[in-house]
Write an enzyme that holds these catalytic residues in place. Structure first.
Site, PDB file in Angstrom:
ATOM      1  CD  GLU A 160      48.356  65.004   6.038  1.00  0.00           C
ATOM      2  OE1 GLU A 160      49.323  65.734   5.811  1.00  0.00           O
ATOM      3  OE2 GLU A 160      48.457  63.860   6.517  1.00  0.00           O
ATOM      4  CD  GLU A 265      47.198  58.457   7.405  1.00  0.00           C
ATOM      5  OE1 GLU A 265      48.060  58.985   8.137  1.00  0.00           O
ATOM      6  OE2 GLU A 265      46.963  58.844   6.251  1.00  0.00           O
TER       7      GLU A 265
HETATM    8  O1  G3I Z   1      62.512  56.583   0.492  1.00  0.00           O
HETATM    9  C1  G3I Z   1      63.561  57.136   1.285  1.00  0.00           C
HETATM   10  C2  G3I Z   1      64.752  56.257   1.173  1.00  0.00           C
HETATM   11  O2  G3I Z   1      65.222  56.277  -0.140  1.00  0.00           O
HETATM   12  C3  G3I Z   1      65.806  56.736   2.158  1.00  0.00           C
HETATM   13  O3  G3I Z   1      66.872  55.836   2.157  1.00  0.00           O
HETATM   14  C4  G3I Z   1      65.238  56.820   3.559  1.00  0.00           C
HETATM   15  C5  G3I Z   1      66.237  57.366   4.565  1.00  0.00           C
HETATM   16  O4  G3I Z   1      65.592  58.037   5.606  1.00  0.00           O
HETATM   17  O5  G3I Z   1      64.127  57.680   3.543  1.00  0.00           O
HETATM   18  C6  G3I Z   1      63.114  57.195   2.723  1.00  0.00           C
HETATM   19  O6  G3I Z   1      62.012  58.057   2.786  1.00  0.00           O
HETATM   20  C7  G3I Z   1      61.264  58.027   3.984  1.00  0.00           C
HETATM   21  C8  G3I Z   1      59.856  57.583   3.631  1.00  0.00           C
HETATM   22  O7  G3I Z   1      59.032  57.687   4.761  1.00  0.00           O
HETATM   23  C9  G3I Z   1      59.800  56.148   3.108  1.00  0.00           C
HETATM   24  O8  G3I Z   1      60.299  55.265   4.043  1.00  0.00           O
HETATM   25  C10 G3I Z   1      61.264  59.420   4.582  1.00  0.00           C
HETATM   26  O9  G3I Z   1      62.551  59.739   5.043  1.00  0.00           O
HETATM   27  C11 G3I Z   1      60.279  59.506   5.722  1.00  0.00           C
HETATM   28  O10 G3I Z   1      60.164  60.849   6.152  1.00  0.00           O
HETATM   29  C12 G3I Z   1      58.943  59.017   5.243  1.00  0.00           C
HETATM   30  O11 G3I Z   1      58.015  59.130   6.311  1.00  0.00           O
HETATM   31  C13 G3I Z   1      56.685  58.857   5.985  1.00  0.00           C
HETATM   32  C14 G3I Z   1      55.849  60.125   6.111  1.00  0.00           C
HETATM   33  O12 G3I Z   1      54.492  59.823   5.846  1.00  0.00           O
HETATM   34  C15 G3I Z   1      56.300  61.201   5.127  1.00  0.00           C
HETATM   35  O13 G3I Z   1      55.609  62.345   5.301  1.00  0.00           O
HETATM   36  C16 G3I Z   1      56.159  57.799   6.949  1.00  0.00           C
HETATM   37  O14 G3I Z   1      56.848  56.570   6.717  1.00  0.00           O
HETATM   38  C17 G3I Z   1      54.672  57.593   6.751  1.00  0.00           C
HETATM   39  O15 G3I Z   1      54.179  56.781   7.783  1.00  0.00           O
HETATM   40  C18 G3I Z   1      53.959  58.938   6.807  1.00  0.00           C
HETATM   41  O16 G3I Z   1      52.595  58.729   6.557  1.00  0.00           O
HETATM   42  C19 G3I Z   1      51.767  59.888   6.638  1.00  0.00           C
HETATM   43  C20 G3I Z   1      50.590  59.666   5.708  1.00  0.00           C
HETATM   44  O17 G3I Z   1      51.066  59.392   4.407  1.00  0.00           O
HETATM   45  C21 G3I Z   1      49.665  60.871   5.706  1.00  0.00           C
HETATM   46  N1  G3I Z   1      49.234  61.190   7.041  1.00  0.00           N
HETATM   47  C22 G3I Z   1      50.283  61.366   8.016  1.00  0.00           C
HETATM   48  C23 G3I Z   1      51.195  60.141   8.046  1.00  0.00           C
HETATM   49  C24 G3I Z   1      52.256  60.300   9.088  1.00  0.00           C
HETATM   50  O18 G3I Z   1      53.125  61.352   8.749  1.00  0.00           O
END
Ligand code: G3I
Length: 375
Positions: A160, A265
């Protein structure tokens, strides 16, 4: 006699698969049907990696021949503070892939998001110099790619970096290092594992401005001898975007620049897209607006489900027709329940973005894709 008939009927119902993943698995799998076309994969969250969701894991092993880590290989998780690496989840992810003979993709080495804060700043909170950031990037890439050398088949090296209009995202990597941070990242990854495939990965990569900049970059990499194997097109679709034709044109453009295409994705939201702001200042309007944005909490109406299946099927028709260019299609998750789309772009919605429903049942499109693959 009547009881007997009911028992026989129930037996057939079970065999026909009413809700059982075990029974579903008597159906031909996606990976079997698509084996001559492209790899078919899924992103694994940490529960899947540690096999804490047995029904999902059963599906993953049966249906897919490729995996990518949804979160656990991002730099904020792998190197939360400088020089201190956390490997448990990533190691287990790679072991999962190896144990099941899967094509393993690493995601992602350089991304402005989910990078640890320390990466860009010095002890006073000021931006580090270009030299320091290059060194941090080099060290991160060498350590991570080096650890899985020969085991991870391909890496999303940079994620990105380019916006829809074709301009460069003003990320810390860009503003501190300059545009050549991308070149350096690919060079470092290649040094660390010369046999690994290297990908540039992005969303909305069908926007013509974005296509043009990425094609230029790929062509320049080729001219300068920087390894790049594929463009990863994320494919977070909605019901009204992109069009099949827009996506087809982008596949052709990337293939024309001399790389393969991976749909990295894949998911498709069944929900309405929110407009910016509800308008006005009446709090009741906001509540009504929120409810309207989450219309299918009790299940997806038949006609919406049918439209979703039809559109997903059309994309697979496109991917299969272009299987000389498309080498992998990976869903961003497995079941609707754990899709990131339930929380984006509005938190707490009930979305239906993936090929398996909340009861682990295959949506009709899965059967259709299998049929298309076998044809
Ligand atoms: O790890 C923490 C955990 O410690 C905490 O308890 C929990 C509470 O909310 O959050 C956890 O982190 C989360 C993380 O995913 C792991 O589960 C974040 O809040 C959450 O925002 C994060 O979201 C991820 C996102 O990327 C972050 O930008 C999504 O799961 C994941 O599907 C998404 O994937 C991205 C690709 O990497 C790149 N392209 C876009 C795609 C969608 O955004």
């Amino acid at each position: 006699m009547k009881t007997m008939k009911i028992m026989v009927a129930l037996g057939f119902a079970a065999l026909a698969g009413c809700g059982s993943t075990a029974t579903q698995q008597q159906e031909p799998s996606l990976k079997e049907a698509l084996k001559d076309k492209f790899h078919i994969g899924a992103a694994l969250n940490v529960d899947y990696i540690w096999e804490r969701d047995p029904k999902a894991d059963e599906l993953i092993k049966y249906q897919f021949d490729a995996i990518v880590a949804e979160n656990c290989m991002k730099s904020m998780f792998l190197q939360p503070s400088e020089g201190e690496f956390f490997w448990d989840d990533a190691d287990r992810f790679v072991e999962f892939g190896e144990a099941n003979g899967m094509w393993i993709t690493g995601h992602c080495l350089v991304w402005h998001s989910q990078a640890p804060a320390w990466f860009f700043f010095d002890e006073n909170g000021d931006d580090v110099s270009r030299e320091v950031l290059i060194e941090r990037m080099r060290n991160h890439i060498h350590t991570v790619v080096g650890r899985y050398k020969g085991r991870i088949k391909g890496w999303d090296v940079v994620n990105e970096a380019i916006l829809e209009d074709g301009s460069w995202r003003q990320s810390k990597f860009y503003t501190i290092i300059g545009k050549d941070f991308v070149d350096l990242a690919f060079r470092f990854a290649h040094e660390a594992d010369p046999d690994a495939e290297l990908y540039y990965n992005d969303y909305n990569e069908w926007h013509p401005g974005k296509v043009a900049t990425i094609v230029d970059m790929v062509q320049r990499f080729k001219a300068e001898g920087i390894r790049i194997d594929a463009v990863g097109m994320q494919g977070h679709f909605g019901m009204d975007y992109p069009s099949i034709e827009e996506f087809r044109a982008a596949i052709d453009a990337y293939a024309g620049a001399g790389v393969k295409v991976m749909v990295t994705e894949l998911d498709m939201s069944a929900l309405p897209r929110p407009q910016r702001g509800a308008g006005g200042a009446n709090i009741a309007d906001t509540v009504a607006y929120k409810a309207a944005m989450n219309p299918y909490t009790a299940g997806l109406p038949e006609e919406v489900a049918a439209a979703w299946d039809k559109r997903m099927g059309e994309f697979f028709r496109l991917f299969i027709d272009n299987s000389d260019k498309v080498t992998r299609v990976t869903f961003w998750g497995v079941t609707d329940e754990t899709s990131w789309k339930n929380d984006f772009p509005v938190r707490g919605r009930t979305d239906y973005a993936l090929p398996f429903d909340r009861d682990y049942r295959a949506k009709p499109v899965v059967k259709e894709i299998v049929a298309m693959g076998n044809r």
